[in-house]
Design a protein around this motif. Structure first.
Motif, PDB file in Angstrom:
ATOM      1  N   LEU A 114       0.783  -1.187  -0.104  1.00 56.30           N
ATOM      2  CA  LEU A 114      -0.034   0.077   0.133  1.00 56.30           C
ATOM      3  C   LEU A 114       0.852   1.210  -0.011  1.00 56.30           C
ATOM      4  O   LEU A 114       0.569   2.393  -0.873  1.00 56.30           O
ATOM      5  CB  LEU A 114      -0.998   0.057   1.240  1.00 56.30           C
ATOM      6  N   MET A 115       1.947   1.075   0.796  1.00 53.48           N
ATOM      7  CA  MET A 115       2.959   2.343   0.601  1.00 53.48           C
ATOM      8  C   MET A 115       3.382   2.456  -0.696  1.00 53.48           C
ATOM      9  O   MET A 115       3.723   3.647  -1.236  1.00 53.48           O
ATOM     10  CB  MET A 115       4.047   1.961   1.686  1.00 53.48           C
ATOM     11  N   ILE A 116       3.698   1.481  -1.463  1.00 51.16           N
ATOM     12  CA  ILE A 116       4.407   1.539  -2.646  1.00 51.16           C
ATOM     13  C   ILE A 116       3.137   2.431  -3.602  1.00 51.16           C
ATOM     14  O   ILE A 116       3.520   3.041  -4.470  1.00 51.16           O
ATOM     15  CB  ILE A 116       4.554   0.265  -3.557  1.00 51.16           C
ATOM     16  N   ILE A 117       1.855   1.843  -3.346  1.00 50.26           N
ATOM     17  CA  ILE A 117       0.939   2.515  -4.117  1.00 50.26           C
ATOM     18  C   ILE A 117       0.724   4.028  -3.832  1.00 50.26           C
ATOM     19  O   ILE A 117       0.496   4.838  -4.880  1.00 50.26           O
ATOM     20  CB  ILE A 117      -0.727   1.863  -3.848  1.00 50.26           C
ATOM     21  N   ILE A 118       0.809   4.418  -2.735  1.00 49.09           N
ATOM     22  CA  ILE A 118       0.656   5.861  -2.281  1.00 49.09           C
ATOM     23  C   ILE A 118       1.801   6.688  -3.059  1.00 49.09           C
ATOM     24  O   ILE A 118       1.398   7.726  -3.713  1.00 49.09           O
ATOM     25  CB  ILE A 118       0.910   5.946  -0.717  1.00 49.09           C
ATOM     26  N   VAL A 119       2.852   6.130  -2.851  1.00 50.68           N
ATOM     27  CA  VAL A 119       4.218   6.952  -3.388  1.00 50.68           C
ATOM     28  C   VAL A 119       4.090   6.953  -5.018  1.00 50.68           C
ATOM     29  O   VAL A 119       4.162   8.025  -5.557  1.00 50.68           O
ATOM     30  CB  VAL A 119       5.457   6.085  -3.075  1.00 50.68           C
ATOM     31  N   ALA A 120       3.860   5.883  -5.559  1.00 44.80           N
ATOM     32  CA  ALA A 120       3.681   5.863  -7.038  1.00 44.80           C
ATOM     33  C   ALA A 120       2.501   6.742  -7.412  1.00 44.80           C
ATOM     34  O   ALA A 120       2.753   7.089  -8.670  1.00 44.80           O
ATOM     35  CB  ALA A 120       3.589   4.475  -7.606  1.00 44.80           C
ATOM     36  N   THR A 121       1.375   6.783  -6.981  1.00 47.51           N
ATOM     37  CA  THR A 121       0.327   7.407  -7.177  1.00 47.51           C
ATOM     38  C   THR A 121       0.616   8.950  -7.087  1.00 47.51           C
ATOM     39  O   THR A 121       0.194   9.735  -8.217  1.00 47.51           O
ATOM     40  CB  THR A 121      -0.919   7.139  -6.238  1.00 47.51           C
ATOM     41  N   LEU A 122       1.136   9.576  -6.128  1.00 49.93           N
ATOM     42  CA  LEU A 122       1.752  10.871  -6.132  1.00 49.93           C
ATOM     43  C   LEU A 122       2.617  11.059  -7.088  1.00 49.93           C
ATOM     44  O   LEU A 122       2.637  12.209  -7.751  1.00 49.93           O
ATOM     45  CB  LEU A 122       2.129  10.995  -4.751  1.00 49.93           C
ATOM     46  N   GLY A 123       3.529  10.128  -7.439  1.00 49.21           N
ATOM     47  CA  GLY A 123       4.386  10.453  -8.621  1.00 49.21           C
ATOM     48  C   GLY A 123       3.790  10.507  -9.925  1.00 49.21           C
ATOM     49  O   GLY A 123       4.130  11.412 -10.726  1.00 49.21           O
TER      50      GLY A 123
END
Length: 531
Positions: A114-123
């Motif tokens: 989920l943390m990967i999703i958050i960072v990549a979505t903001l990216g």
């Protein structure tokens, strides 16, 4: 003395096995309570986010074409690259996180994805054009990363829900988690409508203002993920992982007691902790994996679940990520028409299709899966989807010319029977039918097979849809999807019904976690020790 020790050890093994059975029975037969609801919500929010992030791009790519390209259309290779990137990442995440959850533990990996999703979505939302890296290239890279996070959610959420669930509600709990995808899919359309309405005047004055819309639309996907990440990081390890992989009966009993709010009376000493390890439990290894799946009755299940998911996703993602093209081809929306109206109609069309097909399909599955069973629902879904794709494919022009409303209804019906059918059951069954030490790995393999189907569908759709003219090959693609639905129907007969059975009954092993070949091997070792 030797005989005494051997007999004493056998008694200890029997006691540990009995305690193991008691702990599992408490989980399997527990009253449905707040913990089960919490587990479904924590896992379900992840799938809401997954679907939102995956399918928002369906509405974003037409906007990118309008903003950044003079002819108002995203070039086919870039459209394909942006859409297929997440599927490639998802494949990697499903295989990788599936293996790591069996190797390192469900709890240790849960929340990382989920943390990967958050960072990549903001990216994605903050990406821009640069001298070295263009916007489409940056989006492709970020979507591979967000796909890895989404992929990890599949085996982790499925297995954690399955291993905490009661036997008679396991299918409903798992399908309820997966059903949150429908709301995520719906929310993409709703958020797009709100944003388009808010920016309507500025978009009509200058279409470049769609840049605000697509960035906010993508970035909104972080919000539900941020809500869920804390709860995922604090969820306890599943008792089955503790029993069958960590091989710690005492810890499993304490965890079960904590989850069910019961008192725990066994000793807590370090000596007792050591004594609670049962050496007869088989550990996961590559050689044991090969032994287990060398038996046809086990391999056919892995093949059946993987092939069914592959066949489903060819059609599911083939149409799911290309709704805008299909709606455009029947003149419901026009990608090359008025910019605002084009984006507005694409979002409205997505909402209609999801409300008519996806959301009802998911929840009909939730409420019927424990009564009808997984296999019957999967057979119904594949059969009806095959029929509907045949109707749409072979009578495409006739239906389109006769009534746009009828076409949209039939198109939505295909999504209803995919979701009241294999889209839910292909997620549920692999989380039930494999032993604990390979449950997450095998779920990842089955899910990864599905994503291979999605990748093939995306590449095939992109390369073939304009064969003979713009959107001219869509009828033939729908016919191809019908063929894959038939393949999924056939391989379903390789899969056993899981309704009403415990995970231990379904693992095709004895109570100590041994398949027959492993049983013979351990019996031989025991005989040598006794001599």
């Amino acid at each position: 003395m030797s005989n005494f020790n051997t007999n004493s050890t056998k008694v200890d093994f029997q006691q540990l096995s009995e305690r193991r059975r008691e702990a599992l029975a408490k989980i399997d037969n527990a009253e449905f309570g707040w913990f089960h609801i919490r587990a479904c919500l924590v896992a379900g929010v992840g799938f809401f986010t997954d679907a939102y992030d995956l399918f928002a791009i369906n509405l974003v790519t037409p906007m990118l074409g309008i903003i950044y390209f003079s002819d108002g259309t995203l070039p086919p290779d870039l459209d394909l690259g942006i859409k297929v990137a997440a599927s490639i990442g998802t494949f990697i995440g499903q295989i990788g996180f599936g293996y790591l959850a069996d190797r390192l533990g469900r709890k240790r990996m849960y929340g990382v994805e989920l943390m990967i999703i958050i960072v990549a979505t903001l990216g994605q939302a903050l990406s821009g054009n640069g001298y070295v890296l263009s916007l489409p290239a940056a989006l492709i890279i970020w979507r591979v990363l967000v796909g890895i996070g989404i992929g990890g959610d599949y085996p982790l959420s499925a297995v954690i829900t399955s291993e905490f669930a009661t036997t008679n509600r396991r299918g409903a709990m798992m399908s309820a988690v997966f059903a949150m995808q429908g709301f995520g899919y719906l929310t993409t359309g709703v958020v797009a409508i709100i944003l388009l309405a808010a920016f309507k005047d500025s978009i009509i004055a200058n279409p470049q203002n769609l840049d605000y819309v697509w960035r906010i639309l993508i970035g909104f996907g972080c919000i539900p993920a941020l809500v869920a990440v804390y709860f995922r990081l604090t969820i306890p390890e599943t008792p089955r992982y503790v029993l069958d992989i960590e091989n710690n009966v005492n810890k499993a009993e304490r965890d079960v007691a904590n989850v069910l709010k019961e008192s725990h009376n066994h000793l807590q000493s370090e000596e007792d902790e050591k004594a609670a390890h049962n050496p007869s439990t088989v550990k996961g290894s590559f050689s044991d994996f090969c032994i287990y799946f060398s038996r046809w009755e086990n391999f056919k299940i892995l093949f059946g679940t993987s092939m069914a998911w592959f066949a489903l996703d060819v059609a599911f993602y083939g149409i799911g990520l290309n709704n805008s093209f299909i709606l455009s081809s029947i003149k419901f929306s026009s990608i090359k028409g008025d910019n605002f109206s084009s984006c507005w109609n694409a979002a409205i069309g997505q909402i209609i299709i999801v409300l008519l097909g996806s959301v009802p399909g998911y929840w009909v599955t939730v409420f019927t899966i424990e009564r009808l069973g997984r296999i019957k629902i999967q057979l119904i879904g594949f059969t009806m989807s095959c029929i509907l794709f045949c109707v749409l494919g072979f009578a495409y022009n006739q239906i389109r010319n006769y009534s746009t409303a009828l076409f949209v209804f039939l198109f939505a019906a295909t999504q209803f029977f995919q979701n009241f059918g294999p889209n839910a059951t292909t997620f549920v069954i692999p989380g039930e039918v494999f032993p604990t030490r390979y449950r997450s790995t095998c779920h990842g393999i089955a899910a990864g097979s599905g994503k291979l189907g999605a990748i093939i569908a995306q590449v095939g759709f992109s390369q073939l849809k304009d064969r003979g003219g713009p959107n001219n090959f869509i009828p033939q693609l729908l016919q191809i999807f019908a063929l894959f639905m038939f393949v999924g129907l056939v391989v379903t007969f390789f899969i056993p019904e899981t309704k009403g059975k415990t995970l231990e009954e379904l693992s095709n092993e004895n109570e100590n976690g041994k398949s027959n070949p492993s049983q013979h091997r351990n019996n031989a070792l025991s005989e040598e020790e006794e001599k």
